[in-house]
Design an enzyme around this catalytic site. Structure first.
Site, PDB file in Angstrom:
ATOM      1  N   ASP A 245       0.871  -0.976  -0.171  1.00 17.35           N
ATOM      2  CA  ASP A 245       0.098   0.116   0.114  1.00 17.35           C
ATOM      3  C   ASP A 245       0.277   1.153   0.404  1.00 17.35           C
ATOM      4  O   ASP A 245       1.763   1.624   1.047  1.00 17.35           O
ATOM      5  CB  ASP A 245      -0.884  -0.292   0.948  1.00 17.35           C
TER       6      ASP A 245
ATOM      7  N   ASP B 250     -10.621   3.794  -1.396  1.00 19.25           N
ATOM      8  CA  ASP B 250     -10.767   3.070   0.074  1.00 19.25           C
ATOM      9  C   ASP B 250     -12.482   3.166  -0.294  1.00 19.25           C
ATOM     10  O   ASP B 250     -13.654   3.828  -0.339  1.00 19.25           O
ATOM     11  CB  ASP B 250     -10.975   3.078   1.428  1.00 19.25           C
TER      12      ASP B 250
HETATM   13  C1  GLA Z   1      -5.181   1.938   2.716  1.00 23.17           C
HETATM   14  C2  GLA Z   1      -5.994   0.981   1.871  1.00 23.17           C
HETATM   15  C3  GLA Z   1      -6.938   0.661   2.843  1.00 23.17           C
HETATM   16  C4  GLA Z   1      -6.492  -0.342   4.278  1.00 23.17           C
HETATM   17  C5  GLA Z   1      -5.756   0.486   4.752  1.00 23.17           C
HETATM   18  C6  GLA Z   1      -4.755  -0.218   6.067  1.00 23.17           C
HETATM   19  O1  GLA Z   1      -5.959   3.098   3.319  1.00 23.17           O
HETATM   20  O2  GLA Z   1      -6.469   2.129   1.186  1.00 23.17           O
HETATM   21  O3  GLA Z   1      -7.881  -1.101   1.822  1.00 23.17           O
HETATM   22  O4  GLA Z   1      -5.458  -1.289   3.913  1.00 23.17           O
HETATM   23  O5  GLA Z   1      -4.715   1.654   4.128  1.00 23.17           O
HETATM   24  O6  GLA Z   1      -3.917   1.526   6.709  1.00 23.17           O
END
Ligand code: GLA
Length: 526
Positions: free
Chosen positions: A286, A348
């Site tokens: 990520d 997200d």
């Molecule tokens: C980001 C990702 C999420 C999750 C969070 C965890 O926002 O897009 O899917 O993994 O980080 O901190």
């Protein structure tokens, strides 16, 4: 003597006058002089697992107004606005606009910090991570300490070979949507148990993926450590494997993950070896704080992900590589070249109709980029988390399956209602997702709130999804011959994949009522 006494009296009166004047000035000033909070601040909030969340602010105070930056995810920090009234402090980030080229958008909500200023510290509480509160003290720090590290060199770009994994979209479970920072070793084991006892594993759900917040710091040799929520990752992997399932983990190319835990920056090869030694089968990687260090460009993102893609393959242990950089710089065009098996295409998802609908339908524009071993990832499922009704969750499952999206459940598998099971475990819908031909879904028609999507299956049958994005149930009749001319005048076999029954058409015309936010999903054969 006389003179000296008079002098003393005069001097005493003068001192009194001076004190009065100081008191007067003090009372006429606001509680804090202008510029009091101006400077760099480091907020440290305990995570409850032996680690701390650290956030840096650069504040400027003008009277009661606070401006400055949250030195978080954006390259130049995210602007903040706030106030100090008496000792009461309020700080809120002003989220950046949705970046271009990110279908489904990246609409961030402001992060809000409230608290008080006392004894030179600001005690702040924020609700982050899907409703979890964090509280800590912010203390003054320096510009140097608040700034991200200098970039490390990125590799010369190559085409990393295909690792041969996930020939059909990966299916499993991930901890983030339901548990966020609260996930523990015990929960993960119980989720593996539930995956098997529910029978989800038999339908193809095999990855049990730990998202962010398992990490601690590093030992003296730079090896990544787990925090108190995950006492023994190797033992956990062994347990998950003993159930016939696979274990996934999470990291970031930046020094910090999105939840502020330790990322892989400068330790990519070392971390890949650790994952392999633990027996990890899947890595979600990520971008997070790497955004503060490397400007967003295809070149930089390819370099960052290639570094880990090569490191994973060098371990010789099969590890699915899941890219997560929110769809910036069109990863569907280059994600496979980094050794990636799937790439997030959006910001997200949230457990709301608005979020799921916006993300899901935005994917049609890039559906043709998905292919065996290399999948568009519109984010994990929210089915069973309670924010949408059954019609909406059926739309979620239908849409994700038609898009060949990874089916990564995000709910608590230990206590699923029958309704949730009937949606997540609909074998006939899963069969669309897992069809090895992996042909793209196409938009056949869009008429007001009704969108008809079609997808050809490997066996020649056609999936027809009649989606109602509107607020009212709608009677809908479609001419199946207009979807496939070879249907014209033929007796068709039409199966409703949610009712689990064959349905009939009059001639080639199929009529039904499509519920508000719902779907009628058909598999049609000659
Ligand atoms: C980001 C990702 C999420 C999750 C969070 C965890 O926002 O897009 O899917 O993994 O980080 O901190």
């Amino acid at each position: 003597m006389q003179v000296s006494n008079t002098c003393k009296m005069v001097s005493k009166r003068f001192t009194l006058l001076r004190l009065n004047a100081i008191a007067l000035i003090a009372f006429s000033l606001p509680a804090f002089a202008q510029g009091d909070l101006t400077g760099y601040w480091n907020l440290r909030a305990p995570n409850g697992d032996g680690t701390y969340r650290e956030i840096f602010f650069q504040l400027e105070q003008h009277g009661e107004t606070l401006t400055g930056k949250w030195l978080g995810r954006a390259p130049d920090g995210i602007p903040i606005e706030g106030s100090i009234k008496g000792t009461t402090v309020h700080i809120a980030t002003v989220p950046p606009p949705v970046p271009a080229g990110s279908p489904g958008g990246f609409a961030r909500r402001p992060v809000v910090y409230d608290g008080t200023f006392h004894d030179g510290k600001i005690t702040l509480t924020s609700i982050g991570f899907r409703g979890q509160a964090m509280t800590g003290d912010a203390e003054r720090t320096t510009h140097e300490a608040a700034m991200p590290p200098a970039p490390l060199p990125l590799p010369h770009l190559i085409d990393v070979p295909d690792n041969g994994l996930v020939r059909t979209p990966p299916m499993g479970w991930n901890s983030w949507n339901k548990f966020a920072g609260k996930i523990t070793d015990k929960d993960v084991r119980e989720m593996a148990d539930a995956m098997v006892s529910s029978g989800m594993n038999k339908l193809g759900y095999i990855y049990i993926n730990i998202d962010d917040t398992w990490e601690a710091g590093r030992d003296k040799d730079g090896n990544i450590l787990t925090n108190t929520k995950f006492p023994d990752m190797k033992a956990l992997a062994d347990y998950v494997h003993s159930k016939g399932l696979k274990l996934g983990i999470y990291s970031s190319p930046g020094p910090k993950t999105c939840a502020g835990y330790t990322g892989s920056f400068g330790h990519e090869a070392q971390d890949a070896k650790t994952y392999a030694a633990w027996g990890i089968d899947y890595l979600k990687y990520d971008l997070c704080s790497a955004r503060n260090i490397y400007p967003s460009s295809e070149q930089n993102h390819r370099g960052l992900y290639q570094k880990m893609g090569v490191a994973l393959q060098s371990t010789k242990h099969p590890i699915v590589f899941s890219l997560c950089q929110y769809g910036e710089n069109a990863p569907w065009k280059w994600g496979a070249k980094t050794g990636g098996n799937l790439w997030r295409t959006t910001g997200d998802i949230r457990d709301t109709w608005e979020s799921m609908d916006r993300i899901g339908f935005s994917q049609l524009a890039i559906a043709s980029y998905t292919r065996s071993g290399h999948w568009n990832d519109p984010d994990m499922l929210e089915i069973g988390n309670g924010g949408m009704n059954a019609d909406e969750y059926r739309t979620h499952m239908s849409l994700w399956s038609m898009l060949s999206a990874p089916l990564i459940a995000g709910n608590d598998l230990r206590n699923m209602s029958d309704e949730t099971k009937s949606i997540l475990m609909n074998a006939e819908v899963i069969a669309i997702d897992q069809d090895s031909a992996a042909l793209p879904t196409e938009e056949f028609s869009k008429d007001g709130n009704i969108e008809v999507l079609t997808r050809k299956m490997g066996d020649g049958s056609i999936i027809v999804g009649i989606f109602n994005r509107g607020e009212q149930a709608v009677p809908e009749t479609i001419n199946l011959a207009s979807i496939d001319p070879s249907f014209t005048g033929k007796k068709l076999h039409i199966h409703d994949l949610w009712k689990h029954e064959d349905v009939s058409a009059t001639g080639n015309h199929f009529a039904s009522s499509v519920p508000r936010h719902g779907v009628v999903l058909l598999r049609v054969r000659r």
